[in-house]
Design a protein around this motif. Structure first.
Motif, short mmCIF file in Angstrom:
data_model
loop_
_atom_site.label_atom_id
_atom_site.label_comp_id
_atom_site.label_asym_id
_atom_site.label_seq_id
_atom_site.Cartn_x
_atom_site.Cartn_y
_atom_site.Cartn_z
N GLN A 42 36.89 51.32 45.59
CA GLN A 42 38.32 51.29 45.90
C GLN A 42 38.61 50.59 47.23
OE1 GLN A 42 39.13 55.49 45.64
NE2 GLN A 42 39.73 55.37 43.48
N ARG A 43 37.60 50.56 48.13
CA ARG A 43 37.81 49.88 49.40
C ARG A 43 37.79 48.37 49.27
NH1 ARG A 43 34.79 54.43 51.51
NH2 ARG A 43 32.82 53.31 51.21
N VAL A 44 37.27 47.87 48.16
CA VAL A 44 37.26 46.42 47.93
C VAL A 44 38.67 45.98 47.55
CG1 VAL A 44 36.31 44.55 46.52
CG2 VAL A 44 34.86 46.49 47.17
N PRO A 45 39.22 44.95 48.20
CA PRO A 45 40.56 44.46 47.83
C PRO A 45 40.63 44.10 46.35
CG PRO A 45 39.85 43.47 49.89
CD PRO A 45 38.67 44.20 49.35
N GLU A 46 41.72 44.45 45.70
CA GLU A 46 41.85 44.27 44.25
C GLU A 46 41.55 42.84 43.79
OE1 GLU A 46 43.18 43.82 40.31
OE2 GLU A 46 44.06 42.77 42.03
N PRO A 47 42.02 41.79 44.48
CA PRO A 47 41.73 40.42 44.00
C PRO A 47 40.25 40.06 44.02
CG PRO A 47 43.58 40.42 45.53
CD PRO A 47 42.96 41.77 45.62
N LEU A 48 39.45 40.77 44.82
CA LEU A 48 38.03 40.44 44.94
C LEU A 48 37.14 41.24 43.99
CD1 LEU A 48 37.71 40.22 48.84
CD2 LEU A 48 38.13 38.37 47.21
N ARG A 49 37.72 42.18 43.25
CA ARG A 49 36.90 43.05 42.42
C ARG A 49 36.30 42.34 41.21
NH1 ARG A 49 40.86 48.42 42.51
NH2 ARG A 49 40.63 48.83 44.76
N ARG A 50 36.83 41.19 40.85
CA ARG A 50 36.30 40.44 39.72
C ARG A 50 35.69 39.12 40.15
NH1 ARG A 50 40.35 43.46 38.35
NH2 ARG A 50 41.88 42.05 39.23
N VAL A 51 35.41 39.00 41.45
CA VAL A 51 34.78 37.79 42.00
C VAL A 51 33.29 38.04 42.12
CG1 VAL A 51 34.67 36.23 43.97
CG2 VAL A 51 36.88 37.16 43.25
N GLU A 52 32.49 37.15 41.55
CA GLU A 52 31.04 37.33 41.56
C GLU A 52 30.47 37.13 42.96
OE1 GLU A 52 28.74 35.20 38.80
OE2 GLU A 52 29.72 36.04 37.02
N ARG A 53 29.50 37.96 43.26
CA ARG A 53 28.72 37.81 44.49
C ARG A 53 27.29 38.18 44.17
NH1 ARG A 53 28.99 41.37 50.06
NH2 ARG A 53 27.74 39.96 51.34
N GLY A 78 25.73 37.09 41.69
CA GLY A 78 25.64 37.20 40.24
C GLY A 78 26.34 38.39 39.63
N ARG A 79 26.95 39.27 40.47
CA ARG A 79 27.63 40.45 39.93
C ARG A 79 28.96 40.65 40.66
NH1 ARG A 79 23.88 45.54 40.19
NH2 ARG A 79 23.72 44.81 42.35
N THR A 80 29.93 41.16 39.93
CA THR A 80 31.23 41.47 40.53
C THR A 80 31.25 42.94 40.94
OG1 THR A 80 32.24 42.16 38.44
CG2 THR A 80 32.31 39.80 38.96
N PRO A 81 32.16 43.33 41.83
CA PRO A 81 32.30 44.76 42.15
C PRO A 81 32.57 45.62 40.91
CG PRO A 81 33.42 43.45 43.81
CD PRO A 81 32.97 42.49 42.73
N ASP A 82 33.31 45.08 39.94
CA ASP A 82 33.53 45.81 38.68
C ASP A 82 32.19 46.11 38.01
OD1 ASP A 82 36.21 45.76 39.09
OD2 ASP A 82 36.71 44.55 37.34
#
Length: 236
Positions: free
Chosen positions: A172-183, A185-189
């Motif tokens: 939840q601390r991750v900003p919503e727009p970044l939750r589906r951005v890969e880092r 090879g994996r996204t926060p989701d």
């Protein structure tokens, strides 16, 4: 002979059925909790209104209430009904209170808190929270006889009261727009779903281990009874 396609379809159907069973179990659990909460609210309202009416009768026995007194009693009844209808039946559970919660109540408190976080989670994570909720409900029933000083109790408290809430809060601390951005090879989701899946499996393992202890005790008791009564029959 089944083809590979048939095999994959069968596996997909099995996974879908398990997901449906978990969802139904979670929905039924939430429904039962809400029904119990409604009954508790009605009970508190009935008790408060009854106390007000009894108090009015006692006062009216000595002092006539008149129209003003009747209006006051009516206002008190309305106020008590509104207060107990709105006021929470159970204090809201938060991760800050988990450390001091009794071990047996910890899974239920975590489950209630997790349910409040569910709408803000991605769809795959919501499915897993339903499964975790079912497992926490089972675990809660098993912890009644577990001593707080046992190593297993510490493991339950760490997983259910610390690691699970911290995983959700970290997401939840991750900003919503970044939750589906890969880092890497994996996204926060993806990381949230993987973490919840692992916790779901760990809680299941804990329940199995606790149940195994009960099964071992039952088997030992059964062997004791067989030896005792067979020996008695032999002596007779």
């Amino acid at each position: 002979m089944q083809s590979e396609v048939d095999h994959q379809i069968a596996r997909s159907t099995e996974v879908l059925e398990r997901s449906r069973d978990r969802y139904r179990g979670g929905a039924q659990r939430v429904k039962r909790r809400r029904e119990a909460e409604v009954l508790r609210r009605l009970g508190r309202i009935a008790a408060a209104d009854l106390a007000i009416l009894i108090g009015a009768l006692v006062v009216g026995w000595f002092v006539p209430l008149g129209i003003g007194g009747a209006m006051l009693v009516m206002a008190l009844l309305i106020a008590a009904t509104a207060l107990f209808a709105i006021f929470p039946v159970v204090k809201a559970a938060t991760p800050e209170t988990f450390a001091t919660a009794p071990l047996k109540a910890l899974p239920q408190q975590t489950e209630r808190w997790l349910e409040t976080q569910r709408p803000a989670l991605p769809a795959p994570a919501r499915t897993l929270t339903d499964s975790i909720g079912v497992r926490l409900d089972t675990l809660s029933q098993q912890l009644g006889a577990l001593d707080e000083r046992e190593p297993a109790a510490a493991e339950v408290r760490k997983l259910v009261g610390e690691q699970l809430p911290e995983l959700v809060r970290g997401y939840q601390r991750v900003p919503e727009p970044l939750r589906r951005v890969e880092r890497n090879g994996r996204t926060p989701d993806d990381q949230l779903v993987e973490g919840l899946k692992l916790i779901d499996e760990e809680i299941d393992d804990m329940s199995r281990q606790l149940a195994q202890g009960d099964l071992d005790s039952l088997a030992t008791r059964n062997r004791y009874l067989q030896i005792k009564y067979r020996d008695d029959e032999t002596l007779a």
